[in-house]
Design a protein around this motif. Sequence first.
Motif, PDB file in Angstrom:
ATOM      1  N   GLY A   1       0.782  -1.232   0.000  1.00  0.00           N
ATOM      2  CA  GLY A   1       0.000   0.000   0.000  1.00  0.00           C
ATOM      3  C   GLY A   1       0.808   1.273   0.000  1.00  0.00           C
ATOM      4  N   LEU A   2       2.084   1.213  -0.357  1.00  0.00           N
ATOM      5  CA  LEU A   2       2.947   2.378  -0.246  1.00  0.00           C
ATOM      6  C   LEU A   2       2.484   3.538  -1.120  1.00  0.00           C
ATOM      7  N   PHE A   3       1.905   3.232  -2.286  1.00  0.00           N
ATOM      8  CA  PHE A   3       1.494   4.290  -3.210  1.00  0.00           C
ATOM      9  C   PHE A   3       0.014   4.640  -3.092  1.00  0.00           C
ATOM     10  N   GLY A   4      -0.664   4.044  -2.119  1.00  0.00           N
ATOM     11  CA  GLY A   4      -2.091   4.290  -1.959  1.00  0.00           C
ATOM     12  C   GLY A   4      -2.897   3.519  -2.992  1.00  0.00           C
ATOM     13  N   GLU A   5      -4.070   4.051  -3.338  1.00  0.00           N
ATOM     14  CA  GLU A   5      -4.894   3.424  -4.382  1.00  0.00           C
ATOM     15  C   GLU A   5      -4.299   3.739  -5.749  1.00  0.00           C
ATOM     16  N   LEU A   6      -4.139   2.716  -6.563  1.00  0.00           N
ATOM     17  CA  LEU A   6      -3.500   2.908  -7.863  1.00  0.00           C
ATOM     18  C   LEU A   6      -4.437   3.618  -8.835  1.00  0.00           C
ATOM     19  N   LEU A   7      -3.860   4.527  -9.617  1.00  0.00           N
ATOM     20  CA  LEU A   7      -4.619   5.342 -10.553  1.00  0.00           C
ATOM     21  C   LEU A   7      -4.164   5.162 -12.003  1.00  0.00           C
ATOM     22  N   HIS A   8      -2.847   5.099 -12.198  1.00  0.00           N
ATOM     23  CA  HIS A   8      -2.306   5.225 -13.547  1.00  0.00           C
ATOM     24  C   HIS A   8      -0.954   4.522 -13.638  1.00  0.00           C
ATOM     25  N   GLY A   9      -0.686   3.919 -14.795  1.00  0.00           N
ATOM     26  CA  GLY A   9       0.613   3.308 -15.047  1.00  0.00           C
ATOM     27  C   GLY A   9       1.133   3.720 -16.413  1.00  0.00           C
ATOM     28  N   GLU A  10       2.455   3.661 -16.574  1.00  0.00           N
ATOM     29  CA  GLU A  10       3.070   3.929 -17.862  1.00  0.00           C
ATOM     30  C   GLU A  10       4.130   2.866 -18.110  1.00  0.00           C
ATOM     31  N   ALA A  11       4.180   2.391 -19.339  1.00  0.00           N
ATOM     32  CA  ALA A  11       5.051   1.282 -19.691  1.00  0.00           C
ATOM     33  C   ALA A  11       5.588   1.504 -21.090  1.00  0.00           C
ATOM     34  N   ALA A  12       6.753   0.936 -21.378  1.00  0.00           N
ATOM     35  CA  ALA A  12       7.333   1.174 -22.693  1.00  0.00           C
ATOM     36  C   ALA A  12       8.329   0.092 -23.045  1.00  0.00           C
ATOM     37  N   TYR A  13       8.600  -0.011 -24.339  1.00  0.00           N
ATOM     38  CA  TYR A  13       9.762  -0.729 -24.847  1.00  0.00           C
ATOM     39  C   TYR A  13      10.438   0.222 -25.817  1.00  0.00           C
ATOM     40  N   ILE A  14      11.444   0.916 -25.307  1.00  0.00           N
ATOM     41  CA  ILE A  14      12.201   1.884 -26.091  1.00  0.00           C
ATOM     42  C   ILE A  14      13.621   1.352 -26.196  1.00  0.00           C
TER      43      ILE A  14
END
Length: 456
Positions: free
Chosen positions: A199-212
């Motif tokens: 629970g360190l980040f609280g309730e999850l809202l958004h994620g970002e992911a990539a293959y660069i």
Amino acid sequence: MKNMDRRGFLKAATVTAAAGLTAACATSNNQFTPAKQQGKSVIGLIAPKMDVVRVGFIGVGQRGYGHVKRMSYIEGAEIVAICDNHQEVLERSAKFLTDNGHKQPALYGNGEYAYREMLGRQDIDIVIISTPWKWHAPMAIESMESGKHAFVEVPLATTVEEMWDIVNTAERTQKNCMMMENVNYGRDELMVLNMVRQGLFGELLHGEAAYIHELRWQMKELETKTGSWRTGWHAKRNGNLYPTHGLGPVSQYMNINRGDRFDYLTSMSSPALGRALYAQKEFSADHQRNQLNYINGDISTTLIKTVQGRTIMVQHDTTTPRPYSRHNLIQGTNGVFAGFPNRIALEEGGSGNFHEWDYDMQSWYNKYDHPLWVKMGKEAERNGGHGGMDFLMFWRMIYCLRNGEPLDQDVYDGAAWSVISPLSAESLNNRAKSVDIPDFTRGAWQTAEPLGIVTV
């Protein structure tokens, strides 16, 4: 494969490959209505315990050769057979094993379908598939049909129809089919999963992911190696060609298919310029690389909405000159972690100043390193594979099979993460129109337990 001899299996495999074309009904370019469920869900599937896991390999040219080496280091795994239609790499893998005190494996290399001869064996429990993308679906399906668990390199498959065919086969045969998303076993990704679960980040809202990852140099691989077949995809599909390395970890943070699921996506791409420019610079005007029409946008951006309302941005870029990144960002109501470089900002529980990044990871490692990495991290780093994540993935696979535990990733995960590729192409070819993402679990995501923090 009880009650089926080798000849019978080979005949059945041919029928299965053809039957796969009718396993689903087309409703648009990339959307298919799945066939009626033919077996129960394989979420949490537990195979009977194996004292020794007997392994067969299909494809040992590049990635697969490293897999052979790492599998050979794992107690309780026995490499029985290897298949590749390039004799040189086939013999190289066999020589590595015998030079290091292992038994000579059976070798299969007589043509593209030599793997079917190997699948006819009764003494193989699991098959590791590391071949060009077009072979992933048929080889996974035929492996399960032959009574073996299938472990497939990224991506699981390349079309929506293939994803459903694989899911249907896994449910019908009650065999594991795991896409080997090794990034889920990286130290940082495991640590962030542990932080999320606490629970360190609280309730999850958004994620970002990539293959660069700049890979234009692979265009010089013409007859063999990855570039010989992967380059062609840039002239075949305009969309995210390789979504799972970044998306897999974010999906596990968000309990995708285990309490939430992908709902729909929208996608856009930049102009496709870099591959053609590179070809003009590096090859003669009449060279085959200058005859291709490169249509895949240099930078692909996809936005995913989940049923619970969360958002995920996924990017792909293997063309532009820029540093490597998988991005790996997770934002919650109490703060954020972002990778490349690693940094954290929290409202509560950190430095107290969420307006500035904390780049010092050591204190976070000390407190939140995943138990799996604490136990196996040094051995993983010693045995290698992208900083140890490859070895740890194989070690965990064998551990689960030997101890009667469910795998950390299942066929529904592989399908959901991989299907972003064909659906991103459908969206951007229709002016970024939103596209529904299939529920490969058929509703079972609503009651499936989230992936726990496994201990050893």
